[in-house]
Design an enzyme around this catalytic site. Structure first.
Site, PDB file in Angstrom:
ATOM      1  N   HIS A  59      44.435  32.511  37.426  1.00  0.00           N
ATOM      2  CA  HIS A  59      44.936  32.656  38.802  1.00  0.00           C
ATOM      3  C   HIS A  59      45.702  31.379  39.156  1.00  0.00           C
ATOM      4  O   HIS A  59      45.492  30.324  38.562  1.00  0.00           O
ATOM      5  CB  HIS A  59      43.777  32.929  39.766  1.00  0.00           C
ATOM      6  CG  HIS A  59      43.310  34.352  39.692  1.00  0.00           C
ATOM      7  ND1 HIS A  59      43.690  35.308  40.597  1.00  0.00           N
ATOM      8  CD2 HIS A  59      42.523  34.982  38.785  1.00  0.00           C
ATOM      9  CE1 HIS A  59      43.145  36.472  40.274  1.00  0.00           C
ATOM     10  NE2 HIS A  59      42.416  36.309  39.171  1.00  0.00           N
ATOM     11  N   ASN A  94      47.045  36.243  40.599  1.00  0.00           N
ATOM     12  CA  ASN A  94      47.088  35.907  39.175  1.00  0.00           C
ATOM     13  C   ASN A  94      48.384  35.176  38.834  1.00  0.00           C
ATOM     14  O   ASN A  94      49.361  35.254  39.578  1.00  0.00           O
ATOM     15  CB  ASN A  94      47.079  37.189  38.328  1.00  0.00           C
ATOM     16  CG  ASN A  94      45.808  37.981  38.503  1.00  0.00           C
ATOM     17  OD1 ASN A  94      45.598  38.604  39.523  1.00  0.00           O
ATOM     18  ND2 ASN A  94      44.961  37.942  37.503  1.00  0.00           N
ATOM     19  N   CYS A 124      40.170  38.139  43.855  1.00  0.00           N
ATOM     20  CA  CYS A 124      38.903  38.868  43.925  1.00  0.00           C
ATOM     21  C   CYS A 124      38.365  38.848  45.348  1.00  0.00           C
ATOM     22  O   CYS A 124      38.246  37.784  45.954  1.00  0.00           O
ATOM     23  CB  CYS A 124      37.896  38.223  42.975  1.00  0.00           C
ATOM     24  SG  CYS A 124      36.268  38.977  43.090  1.00  0.00           S
ATOM     25  N   ARG A 163      45.069  46.724  39.179  1.00  0.00           N
ATOM     26  CA  ARG A 163      43.645  46.516  39.494  1.00  0.00           C
ATOM     27  C   ARG A 163      43.444  45.195  40.261  1.00  0.00           C
ATOM     28  O   ARG A 163      43.215  45.193  41.457  1.00  0.00           O
ATOM     29  CB  ARG A 163      42.799  46.557  38.199  1.00  0.00           C
ATOM     30  CG  ARG A 163      41.297  46.726  38.446  1.00  0.00           C
ATOM     31  CD  ARG A 163      40.565  45.472  38.819  1.00  0.00           C
ATOM     32  NE  ARG A 163      40.635  44.427  37.791  1.00  0.00           N
ATOM     33  CZ  ARG A 163      40.163  43.208  37.952  1.00  0.00           C
ATOM     34  NH1 ARG A 163      39.591  42.853  39.093  1.00  0.00           N
ATOM     35  NH2 ARG A 163      40.294  42.297  36.998  1.00  0.00           N
TER      36      ARG A 163
HETATM   37  N1  COA Z   1      31.062  53.471  40.747  1.00  0.00           N
HETATM   38  C1  COA Z   1      30.844  54.156  41.899  1.00  0.00           C
HETATM   39  N2  COA Z   1      29.691  54.140  42.562  1.00  0.00           N
HETATM   40  C2  COA Z   1      28.698  53.396  42.032  1.00  0.00           C
HETATM   41  C3  COA Z   1      28.850  52.664  40.861  1.00  0.00           C
HETATM   42  C4  COA Z   1      30.099  52.707  40.214  1.00  0.00           C
HETATM   43  N3  COA Z   1      30.337  52.037  39.084  1.00  0.00           N
HETATM   44  N4  COA Z   1      27.695  52.037  40.601  1.00  0.00           N
HETATM   45  C5  COA Z   1      26.845  52.357  41.564  1.00  0.00           C
HETATM   46  N5  COA Z   1      27.426  53.187  42.438  1.00  0.00           N
HETATM   47  C6  COA Z   1      26.872  53.806  43.642  1.00  0.00           C
HETATM   48  C7  COA Z   1      25.501  54.401  43.402  1.00  0.00           C
HETATM   49  O1  COA Z   1      25.616  55.699  42.904  1.00  0.00           O
HETATM   50  C8  COA Z   1      24.931  54.374  44.784  1.00  0.00           C
HETATM   51  O2  COA Z   1      25.482  55.405  45.549  1.00  0.00           O
HETATM   52  P1  COA Z   1      24.676  56.111  46.763  1.00  0.00           P
HETATM   53  O3  COA Z   1      24.474  55.042  47.796  1.00  0.00           O
HETATM   54  O4  COA Z   1      25.614  57.189  47.196  1.00  0.00           O
HETATM   55  O5  COA Z   1      23.421  56.596  46.133  1.00  0.00           O
HETATM   56  C9  COA Z   1      25.451  53.064  45.356  1.00  0.00           C
HETATM   57  O6  COA Z   1      26.639  52.793  44.619  1.00  0.00           O
HETATM   58  C10 COA Z   1      24.472  51.931  45.187  1.00  0.00           C
HETATM   59  O7  COA Z   1      24.075  51.864  43.836  1.00  0.00           O
HETATM   60  P2  COA Z   1      23.436  50.556  43.197  1.00  0.00           P
HETATM   61  O8  COA Z   1      23.229  50.777  41.749  1.00  0.00           O
HETATM   62  O9  COA Z   1      22.254  50.124  44.027  1.00  0.00           O
HETATM   63  O10 COA Z   1      24.630  49.563  43.335  1.00  0.00           O
HETATM   64  P3  COA Z   1      24.763  48.260  44.240  1.00  0.00           P
HETATM   65  O11 COA Z   1      24.765  48.589  45.667  1.00  0.00           O
HETATM   66  O12 COA Z   1      23.809  47.263  43.721  1.00  0.00           O
HETATM   67  O13 COA Z   1      26.273  47.814  43.838  1.00  0.00           O
HETATM   68  C11 COA Z   1      28.074  47.750  42.254  1.00  0.00           C
HETATM   69  C12 COA Z   1      26.605  47.495  42.504  1.00  0.00           C
HETATM   70  C13 COA Z   1      28.403  47.106  40.936  1.00  0.00           C
HETATM   71  C14 COA Z   1      28.328  49.238  42.218  1.00  0.00           C
HETATM   72  C15 COA Z   1      28.911  47.142  43.418  1.00  0.00           C
HETATM   73  O14 COA Z   1      28.475  45.827  43.642  1.00  0.00           O
HETATM   74  C16 COA Z   1      30.396  47.115  43.123  1.00  0.00           C
HETATM   75  O15 COA Z   1      31.025  48.140  43.000  1.00  0.00           O
HETATM   76  N6  COA Z   1      31.002  45.925  43.053  1.00  0.00           N
HETATM   77  C17 COA Z   1      32.448  45.814  42.887  1.00  0.00           C
HETATM   78  C18 COA Z   1      32.771  44.680  41.980  1.00  0.00           C
HETATM   79  C19 COA Z   1      34.250  44.475  41.901  1.00  0.00           C
HETATM   80  O16 COA Z   1      35.031  45.396  41.791  1.00  0.00           O
HETATM   81  N7  COA Z   1      34.661  43.203  41.942  1.00  0.00           N
HETATM   82  C20 COA Z   1      36.030  42.843  41.815  1.00  0.00           C
HETATM   83  C21 COA Z   1      36.489  42.814  40.417  1.00  0.00           C
HETATM   84  S1  COA Z   1      35.724  41.603  39.421  1.00  0.00           S
HETATM   85 ZN    ZN Z   2      41.323  38.011  38.381  1.00  0.00          ZN
END
Ligand code: COA
Ligand code: ZN
Length: 316
Positions: free
Chosen positions: A210, A250, A241, A15
């Site tokens: 990290h 890490n 990240c 991951r």
């Molecule tokens: N998995 C897949 N899709 C997701 C989701 C999830 N957990 N949560 C929301 N979505 C989708 C929604 O269904 C929506 O889809 P659509 O555009 O097809 O309708 C879209 O994402 C936007 O949804 P919203 O609730 O408004 O989310 P957002 O745009 O505010 O994004 C996160 C929020 C959390 C989904 C996004 O910021 C994210 O995935 N971040 C990744 C964080 C990460 O992995 N960081 C590194 C590790 S710490």
């Molecule tokens: Zn980390």
């Protein structure tokens, strides 16, 4: 002679290690990496994240990967990162038994990472933990940027303590204190974990380091001395990240295992097994990998192989 005390390691390479790589690793490659880690003795692996595939394209195959991991390695503690209820729902549908929520300790980092402010991210993490528990899942709660934030500077210790207490009250099985950008010093680790002991039982605390400034192993030692026995690490030291600029990988699992075993702790993990996983990850990612001790570890492996061959020849 008294038995060695065990420490518990979760390898987060599939991951944290892969989420930010330029080279795409397919599902088969991820499965092979996990297989090599299991063969090396890892009992706990963070396999993927159920996040937006637009935000992190490397994790888009989470729903395909998790069922295959569960079938092939039923005894493995397979954890997956979920940022919200939608992620939990997707993880549960895929058959995940353990989930990790990711709460950052500062306003800006939460916004950059999961598009929520601190208050909302805290509430969403609590709701996700409660829903996960209701489904019978084991839970981890990351407190990211628990030392410094790339946008706000040093993270106030009081904020870290308050959020750790909230995640503990929300019944997270593990609270994972993360040095997301790899800026902590051993003195800071000592101070912060001493304070954390006052709000969360130390058995429930894990540390996620990290190695940006080359201090991750020293920080792991400081955490060990503070009583922490749960560690995240990444084989080959891959990681970082995408939303935290400047963060390196890490702490390498092989460095952590070497340090712990040399200091009288048992990990149940084979260094040669880890080297096989590093070699595989290198081929997949098409670049040199490995922690601080990698050159010495490889030399040691080559020497042992040579010694065995010489012995066999002598016996033949
Ligand atoms: N998995 C897949 N899709 C997701 C989701 C999830 N957990 N949560 C929301 N979505 C989708 C929604 O269904 C929506 O889809 P659509 O555009 O097809 O309708 C879209 O994402 C936007 O949804 P919203 O609730 O408004 O989310 P957002 O745009 O505010 O994004 C996160 C929020 C959390 C989904 C996004 O910021 C994210 O995935 N971040 C990744 C964080 C990460 O992995 N960081 C590194 C590790 S710490
Ligand atoms: Zn980390």
């Amino acid at each position: 002679m008294s038995a060695k005390e065990a420490i518990h390691i979760t390898d987060v390479a599939p991951r944290d290690g892969l989420q930010n790589q330029a080279v795409h690793v397919g599902t088969a490659g991820k499965l092979r990496l996990i297989e090599l880690l299991v063969e090396a003795g890892l009992k706990s692996i963070e396999a993927t994240s159920f996040v937006s595939p637009k935000a992190v394209p490397q994790m888009a195959d989470a729903a395909d990967l998790v069922p295959q991991v569960q079938v092939r390695f039923p005894a493995l503690r397979t954890s997956v990162l979920v940022p919200n209820l939608k992620g939990l729902e997707r993880a549960h549908t895929a058959g995940a038994k353990e989930v990790a929520v990711v709460l950052s300790a500062t306003e800006t980092m939460n916004r950059r990472n999961i598009n929520m402010g601190l208050a909302q991210a805290t509430e969403v993490s609590e709701q996700t933990l409660a829903a996960a528990r209701a489904l019978g899942l084991r839970t981890r709660a990351y407190i990211a940027v628990a030392f410094d934030c790339p946008f706000e500077g040093e993270t106030p210790l009081d904020d870290v303590l308050r959020l750790a207490a909230r995640m503990h009250a929300a019944a997270a099985d593990e609270i994972v204190i993360a040095d997301t950008i790899g800026s902590a010093s051993p003195a800071q680790v000592k101070e912060r974990f001493a304070a954390l002991c006052g709000v969360v039982p130390i058995e429930r605390v894990a540390v996620h380091l990290h190695d940006t400034r080359g201090m991750a192993v020293a920080n792991a030692w400081a955490a060990l001395e503070a009583g922490v026995r749960r560690f995240d690490s990444s084989v080959g030291g891959i990681g970082g990240c995408p939303f935290a600029p400047g963060a390196a990988g890490n702490v390498a699992t092989e460095d952590l295992v070497l340090m712990a075993e040399r200091s009288g702790f048992s990990t149940g993990i084979s260094l040669d097994g880890l080297l096989a996983a590093v070699d595989f990850a290198q081929e997949e990612l098409q670049r040199s990998l490995g922690g601080r001790a990698i050159t010495w570890l490889r030399r040691q492996r080559d020497k042992n192989t040579q010694d065995k061959q010489d012995n066999n020849r002598r016996l033949a």
